[in-house]
Write a protein that holds these residues in place. Structure first.
Motif, PDB file in Angstrom:
ATOM      1  N   ARG A  40      -7.417  -2.856   1.858  1.00  0.00           N
ATOM      2  CA  ARG A  40      -8.557  -2.727   2.767  1.00  0.00           C
ATOM      3  C   ARG A  40      -8.114  -2.830   4.217  1.00  0.00           C
ATOM      4  NH1 ARG A  40     -10.556  -6.108  -1.201  1.00  0.00           N
ATOM      5  NH2 ARG A  40     -10.107  -7.941   0.100  1.00  0.00           N
ATOM      6  N   GLU A  41      -8.780  -1.989   5.037  1.00  0.00           N
ATOM      7  CA  GLU A  41      -8.652  -2.106   6.486  1.00  0.00           C
ATOM      8  C   GLU A  41      -9.870  -2.872   7.004  1.00  0.00           C
ATOM      9  OE1 GLU A  41      -7.686   1.496   8.539  1.00  0.00           O
ATOM     10  OE2 GLU A  41      -6.920   2.414   6.702  1.00  0.00           O
ATOM     11  N   GLU A  42     -10.087  -2.796   8.303  1.00  0.00           N
ATOM     12  CA  GLU A  42     -11.242  -3.480   8.872  1.00  0.00           C
ATOM     13  C   GLU A  42     -12.543  -2.834   8.412  1.00  0.00           C
ATOM     14  OE1 GLU A  42     -10.741  -3.491  13.034  1.00  0.00           O
ATOM     15  OE2 GLU A  42      -9.013  -4.875  13.033  1.00  0.00           O
ATOM     16  N   ARG A  43     -12.557  -1.498   8.345  1.00  0.00           N
ATOM     17  CA  ARG A  43     -13.785  -0.804   7.950  1.00  0.00           C
ATOM     18  C   ARG A  43     -13.619   0.002   6.663  1.00  0.00           C
ATOM     19  NH1 ARG A  43     -15.886   1.717  13.773  1.00  0.00           N
ATOM     20  NH2 ARG A  43     -16.079  -0.312  14.872  1.00  0.00           N
ATOM     21  N   ASN A  44     -12.446   0.596   6.472  1.00  0.00           N
ATOM     22  CA  ASN A  44     -12.222   1.458   5.314  1.00  0.00           C
ATOM     23  C   ASN A  44     -11.297   0.774   4.323  1.00  0.00           C
ATOM     24  OD1 ASN A  44     -13.745   3.447   6.645  1.00  0.00           O
ATOM     25  ND2 ASN A  44     -11.922   4.200   7.708  1.00  0.00           N
ATOM     26  N   LYS A  45     -11.117   1.437   3.192  1.00  0.00           N
ATOM     27  CA  LYS A  45     -10.169   0.960   2.190  1.00  0.00           C
ATOM     28  C   LYS A  45      -9.496   2.166   1.539  1.00  0.00           C
ATOM     29  CE  LYS A  45     -13.538   0.642  -1.617  1.00  0.00           C
ATOM     30  NZ  LYS A  45     -14.113  -0.248  -2.644  1.00  0.00           N
ATOM     31  N   LYS A  46      -8.264   1.938   1.098  1.00  0.00           N
ATOM     32  CA  LYS A  46      -7.463   2.987   0.470  1.00  0.00           C
ATOM     33  C   LYS A  46      -7.113   2.552  -0.937  1.00  0.00           C
ATOM     34  CE  LYS A  46      -5.388   4.375   4.870  1.00  0.00           C
ATOM     35  NZ  LYS A  46      -4.117   4.547   5.614  1.00  0.00           N
ATOM     36  N   SER A  47      -7.157   3.534  -1.850  1.00  0.00           N
ATOM     37  CA  SER A  47      -6.854   3.256  -3.260  1.00  0.00           C
ATOM     38  C   SER A  47      -5.672   4.117  -3.700  1.00  0.00           C
ATOM     39  CB  SER A  47      -8.070   3.544  -4.148  1.00  0.00           C
ATOM     40  OG  SER A  47      -9.138   2.687  -3.799  1.00  0.00           O
ATOM     41  N   TYR A  48      -4.784   3.531  -4.486  1.00  0.00           N
ATOM     42  CA  TYR A  48      -3.601   4.215  -5.002  1.00  0.00           C
ATOM     43  C   TYR A  48      -3.531   3.951  -6.512  1.00  0.00           C
ATOM     44  CZ  TYR A  48      -2.355   4.076  -0.044  1.00  0.00           C
ATOM     45  OH  TYR A  48      -2.357   4.182   1.322  1.00  0.00           O
ATOM     46  N   LYS A  49      -3.168   4.998  -7.252  1.00  0.00           N
ATOM     47  CA  LYS A  49      -3.094   4.887  -8.704  1.00  0.00           C
ATOM     48  C   LYS A  49      -1.657   5.111  -9.152  1.00  0.00           C
ATOM     49  CE  LYS A  49      -5.525   6.328 -12.888  1.00  0.00           C
ATOM     50  NZ  LYS A  49      -6.552   7.241 -13.450  1.00  0.00           N
ATOM     51  N   PHE A  50      -1.178   4.234 -10.077  1.00  0.00           N
ATOM     52  CA  PHE A  50       0.206   4.303 -10.528  1.00  0.00           C
ATOM     53  C   PHE A  50       0.250   4.166 -12.049  1.00  0.00           C
ATOM     54  CE2 PHE A  50       0.213   2.540  -6.230  1.00  0.00           C
ATOM     55  CZ  PHE A  50       1.057   3.432  -5.594  1.00  0.00           C
ATOM     56  N   ASP A  51       1.451   4.322 -12.595  1.00  0.00           N
ATOM     57  CA  ASP A  51       1.625   4.185 -14.051  1.00  0.00           C
ATOM     58  C   ASP A  51       1.429   2.741 -14.502  1.00  0.00           C
ATOM     59  OD1 ASP A  51       2.343   6.954 -14.584  1.00  0.00           O
ATOM     60  OD2 ASP A  51       4.189   6.515 -13.506  1.00  0.00           O
ATOM     61  N   HIS A  52       1.927   1.806 -13.700  1.00  0.00           N
ATOM     62  CA  HIS A  52       1.812   0.385 -14.049  1.00  0.00           C
ATOM     63  C   HIS A  52       1.523  -0.393 -12.767  1.00  0.00           C
ATOM     64  CE1 HIS A  52       3.797   1.664 -17.759  1.00  0.00           C
ATOM     65  NE2 HIS A  52       4.758   2.176 -17.006  1.00  0.00           N
ATOM     66  N   VAL A  53       0.597  -1.322 -12.845  1.00  0.00           N
ATOM     67  CA  VAL A  53       0.277  -2.204 -11.723  1.00  0.00           C
ATOM     68  C   VAL A  53       0.366  -3.642 -12.232  1.00  0.00           C
ATOM     69  CG1 VAL A  53      -1.469  -2.934 -10.069  1.00  0.00           C
ATOM     70  CG2 VAL A  53      -1.192  -0.507 -10.591  1.00  0.00           C
ATOM     71  N   LEU A  54       1.216  -4.442 -11.568  1.00  0.00           N
ATOM     72  CA  LEU A  54       1.478  -5.816 -12.000  1.00  0.00           C
ATOM     73  C   LEU A  54       0.945  -6.770 -10.936  1.00  0.00           C
ATOM     74  CD1 LEU A  54       5.131  -5.059 -13.046  1.00  0.00           C
ATOM     75  CD2 LEU A  54       3.179  -5.288 -14.577  1.00  0.00           C
ATOM     76  N   PRO A  55      -0.059  -7.580 -11.259  1.00  0.00           N
ATOM     77  CA  PRO A  55      -0.669  -8.476 -10.253  1.00  0.00           C
ATOM     78  C   PRO A  55       0.239  -9.657  -9.949  1.00  0.00           C
ATOM     79  CG  PRO A  55      -1.704  -8.794 -12.381  1.00  0.00           C
ATOM     80  CD  PRO A  55      -0.735  -7.661 -12.566  1.00  0.00           C
ATOM     81  N   GLU A  56      -0.261 -10.545  -9.116  1.00  0.00           N
ATOM     82  CA  GLU A  56       0.523 -11.709  -8.691  1.00  0.00           C
ATOM     83  C   GLU A  56       0.840 -12.639  -9.861  1.00  0.00           C
ATOM     84  OE1 GLU A  56      -1.454 -13.654  -5.510  1.00  0.00           O
ATOM     85  OE2 GLU A  56      -1.941 -11.804  -4.450  1.00  0.00           O
ATOM     86  N   SER A  57      -0.022 -12.663 -10.834  1.00  0.00           N
ATOM     87  CA  SER A  57       0.169 -13.593 -11.958  1.00  0.00           C
ATOM     88  C   SER A  57       1.121 -13.067 -13.023  1.00  0.00           C
ATOM     89  CB  SER A  57      -1.195 -13.894 -12.597  1.00  0.00           C
ATOM     90  OG  SER A  57      -1.807 -12.693 -13.060  1.00  0.00           O
ATOM     91  N   ALA A  58       1.643 -11.844 -12.882  1.00  0.00           N
ATOM     92  CA  ALA A  58       2.502 -11.255 -13.919  1.00  0.00           C
ATOM     93  C   ALA A  58       3.851 -11.971 -13.956  1.00  0.00           C
ATOM     94  CB  ALA A  58       2.703  -9.774 -13.638  1.00  0.00           C
ATOM     95  N   SER A  59       4.303 -12.313 -15.152  1.00  0.00           N
ATOM     96  CA  SER A  59       5.596 -12.978 -15.331  1.00  0.00           C
ATOM     97  C   SER A  59       6.703 -11.927 -15.492  1.00  0.00           C
ATOM     98  CB  SER A  59       5.544 -13.888 -16.557  1.00  0.00           C
ATOM     99  OG  SER A  59       5.311 -13.115 -17.727  1.00  0.00           O
ATOM    100  N   GLN A  60       7.958 -12.419 -15.583  1.00  0.00           N
ATOM    101  CA  GLN A  60       9.083 -11.508 -15.745  1.00  0.00           C
ATOM    102  C   GLN A  60       9.031 -10.797 -17.098  1.00  0.00           C
ATOM    103  OE1 GLN A  60      10.341 -10.995 -12.897  1.00  0.00           O
ATOM    104  NE2 GLN A  60      12.292 -12.120 -12.699  1.00  0.00           N
ATOM    105  N   ASP A  61       8.608 -11.498 -18.141  1.00  0.00           N
ATOM    106  CA  ASP A  61       8.487 -10.846 -19.453  1.00  0.00           C
ATOM    107  C   ASP A  61       7.408  -9.771 -19.439  1.00  0.00           C
ATOM    108  OD1 ASP A  61      10.480 -12.428 -20.516  1.00  0.00           O
ATOM    109  OD2 ASP A  61       9.071 -14.000 -21.148  1.00  0.00           O
ATOM    110  N   GLN A  62       6.304 -10.042 -18.765  1.00  0.00           N
ATOM    111  CA  GLN A  62       5.236  -9.046 -18.688  1.00  0.00           C
ATOM    112  C   GLN A  62       5.693  -7.808 -17.912  1.00  0.00           C
ATOM    113  OE1 GLN A  62       1.950 -11.137 -16.945  1.00  0.00           O
ATOM    114  NE2 GLN A  62       1.345 -12.129 -18.875  1.00  0.00           N
ATOM    115  N   VAL A  63       6.489  -8.021 -16.874  1.00  0.00           N
ATOM    116  CA  VAL A  63       7.029  -6.873 -16.122  1.00  0.00           C
ATOM    117  C   VAL A  63       7.919  -6.033 -17.024  1.00  0.00           C
ATOM    118  CG1 VAL A  63       8.524  -6.211 -14.206  1.00  0.00           C
ATOM    119  CG2 VAL A  63       6.867  -8.048 -13.910  1.00  0.00           C
ATOM    120  N   PHE A  64       8.785  -6.669 -17.802  1.00  0.00           N
ATOM    121  CA  PHE A  64       9.706  -5.942 -18.681  1.00  0.00           C
ATOM    122  C   PHE A  64       8.944  -5.154 -19.754  1.00  0.00           C
ATOM    123  CE2 PHE A  64      12.617  -5.628 -22.294  1.00  0.00           C
ATOM    124  CZ  PHE A  64      13.737  -5.098 -21.680  1.00  0.00           C
ATOM    125  N   LYS A  65       7.899  -5.752 -20.317  1.00  0.00           N
ATOM    126  CA  LYS A  65       7.147  -5.070 -21.367  1.00  0.00           C
ATOM    127  C   LYS A  65       6.218  -3.996 -20.804  1.00  0.00           C
ATOM    128  CE  LYS A  65       7.194  -9.050 -24.504  1.00  0.00           C
ATOM    129  NZ  LYS A  65       6.374 -10.080 -25.199  1.00  0.00           N
TER     130      LYS A  65
END
Length: 591
Positions: A40-65
């Motif tokens: 998000r910017e101040e007024r607008n927001k941008k969205s991007y789509k990918f094959d895999h998205v790993l949030p902050e809570s993702a562990s190393q095993d979850q990244v590998f799988k």
């Protein structure tokens, strides 16, 4: 059949570190849900789509799988090249994702990353296929520091400030593209040996500390595992494949990191290599762009040529730092990750070229054997028919009749062939005559075309000469008027002798009558108009002698032009006569 495969892209958002939380940094702009990242910017927001998205809570095993790296390892076992590389700004978690958490000595011993997990998975796959194939594993480890290549597993690995090393040379060949010379390669029998060599090389890697990262990687590293497999049933069947695990140095802004001196120079070289990588990604992602990617502008892109737009399976892990102050860097990372997702690779199985030729020849032999068996069956079928016919023919009379019939048929065929040959000869002769006549027509047409062009040129010259003669006659008339010579004041209908000679020549037969009569009429009309005009000029600065001399010079200038004019018309008349002779000859031949 070779199938196209796009580069798979995964985005990993690292969590906030303890010191960042103490400093009051927040993550209020980046959100992720499913396969989509929203910033998000101040007024607008941008969205991007990918094959895999790993949030902050993702562990190393979850990244590998989640990134399906285990399937990519299986592709290496089957004989394909595979590359996994991490991309992002400095301090975004690339080294943590690829290697794991380092200790004070720079060795990753906690929270194993993709590289140790991939090594263990590789040897597990080798054990599963050990009954079918024999595998040999080799590994090497290099770093690109200040656009120079250094061996992390060699004897002189650690680079000091006071030590100047030229680095290893890189060469190019057709099959393997770019190869580093004199690089140490170790054969390993187990995963522990490979991990031990990897830790040794990581200890020799150059790191430094700045405001954004306490252990910042100052070089790009490539850990390569080469696998050679041999089929136990067919020992001649040999396959070579490689697995490249790349940890890129992060892009930096010197104004933010606060680096100086040697570290500032390192930052400049890192940014140059990453800029070249971005240019390659931008060109390859645009299908309408026909520009050649600048692989040779950087040694990093040279060594990754097969991975990006080449013949291997590739996974890009874009790492993002969730701080609001890194908004511009995060947007840039997501944009290039999106472009990389449009790059198409064509993975090729790396069969032994000799075995490939042998397999092709074996396939051809099998096809020929099949055709030969079909031909033998057909021969047997025909022989059975002949035997049945021979059994039915009980007397010689029938055979003699058959022979007579065959002879008669041969005679008829010979007669027909002779008639056909005669017809063919007649047709060939008529065709030759027709071709000769067509060639003659072409020659005549070409000559007519040349004559027309020449006539147009001569007419153009005539017109120009006519204008010049008119101008000279007008000038002579003015001079005569000024001199006041009584002999020059003749009737307006009388023409100079030279001009009359030209008009007489124009009226002769054989010279384009329609054009010349129009030319003569224009000449008479203009000449009369020039004589009718009355020029009175009272102030004459020249003496009578100078005026007469000037008149004589103009007449002498006029005579060679008129002679040239006459010669051109004589050439036209001669060409017309030759063309007329060719036409008459052609008419006789046609008759």
């Amino acid at each position: 059949m070779q199938t196209k495969q796009k580069i798979r892209v995964a985005v990993r958002i690292r969590p906030l570190l303890d010191h960042e939380k103490r400093q009051g940094h927040l993550n209020s702009r980046i959100d992720c849900s499913g396969q989509e990242v929203t910033i998000r910017e101040e007024r607008n927001k941008k969205s991007y789509k990918f094959d895999h998205v790993l949030p902050e809570s993702a562990s190393q095993d979850q990244v590998f799988k989640s990134c399906e790296i285990d399937q990519m390892v299986q592709s290496v076992i089957e004989g394909y090249h595979v590359t996994v590389f991490a991309y992002g700004q400095t301090g975004s978690g690339k080294t943590y994702t690829m290697e794991g958490q380092r200790d004070d000595e720079g060795i990753a011993i906690k929270h194993e990353g993709i590289i140790p997990k991939t090594i263990n998975s590789l040897f597990n796959k080798i054990k599963q296929n050990g009954l079918q194939k024999d595998f040999s594993v080799y590994c090497s480890y290099l770093q690109i520091y200040n656009e120079k290549i250094y061996d992390l597993l060699g004897e002189t690995t650690k680079i000091n400030q006071n030590t100047q090393i030229n680095g290893l040379k890189m060469r190019w060949n057709v099959r393997q593209q770019f190869v580093v010379e004199n690089l140490f390669v170790y054969q390993c029998k187990s995963a522990e040996e490979v991990i031990q060599l990897f830790k040794l090389g990581s200890r020799n890697r150059i790191t430094a500390s700045h405001k954004l990262n306490f252990q910042s990687s100052r070089s790009h590293t490539i850990f390569e595992i080469k696998i050679e497999s041999t089929d136990l049933k067919n020992p001649d069947y040999f396959i070579t494949s490689k697995l490249e695990l790349v940890d890129l140095a992060g892009s930096e802004r010197i104004s933010i990191t606060g680096t100086e001196g040697r570290q500032a120079k390192e930052s400049i070289e890192i940014n140059k290599a990453l800029m070249t990588l971005r240019q390659v990604i931008a060109i390859l992602s645009d299908t309408n762009n026909k520009t050649i990617p600048p692989y040779r502008d950087s040694k990093l892109t040279c060594l990754l040529k097969q991975s990006i737009g080449g013949n291997c399976f590739c996974l890009m892990i874009a790492c993002i730092a969730p701080l609001d102050s890194f908004y511009d860097e995060n947007v840039s990372t997501l944009q290039y990750a999106t472009k990389a997702a449009y790059i198409v690779n064509i993975p090729v199985k790396n069969d032994d070229p000799k075995m490939k030729i042998i397999n092709d020849l074996k396939q051809q032999i099998d096809n020929l054997k099949l055709e030969l068996s079909k031909a033998n069956q057909h021969i047997e079928f025909l022989s059975n028919i002949i035997q049945k016919n021979e059994n039915n023919q009980n007397n010689m009379h029938t055979r003699s009749n058959l022979d007579n019939l065959l002879q008669n048929q041969q005679r008829l065929l010979e007669v027909e062939s002779s008639e056909e040959d005669a017809k063919k000869n007649e047709n060939s002769q008529s065709n030759d005559r027709l071709i000769n006549s067509i060639n003659m027509v072409r020659e005549l047409l070409l000559s007519n075309k040349e004559m027309r062009e020449r006539e147009e040129q001569i007419n153009y010259k005539c017109e120009s000469m006519y204008r010049e003669i008119q101008f000279l006659s007008k000038e002579n008339f003015e001079l005569r008027e000024r001199l006041g010579d009584d002999q020059q004041r003749e009737s307006p209908q009388k023409r100079p002798s030279t001009i009359k000679k030209n008009t007489m020549m124009i009226e002769e037969p054989g010279f384009l009558p329609e054009q010349m009569t129009q030319f003569q009429r224009n000449f008479q009309k203009d000449f009369r108009e020039t004589q009718i005009k009355d020029y009175k000029d009272s102030q004459i600065s020249m003496t009578n002698r100078n005026v007469r001399a000037y008149s004589q010079r103009t007449q002498s200038r006029q005579l060679p032009q008129i002679i040239n004019y006459q010669q051109n018309f004589e050439e036209v008349q001669q060409d017309e006569m030759t063309n007329f002779g060719r036409r008459s000859l052609y008419q006789k031949q046609l008759k």
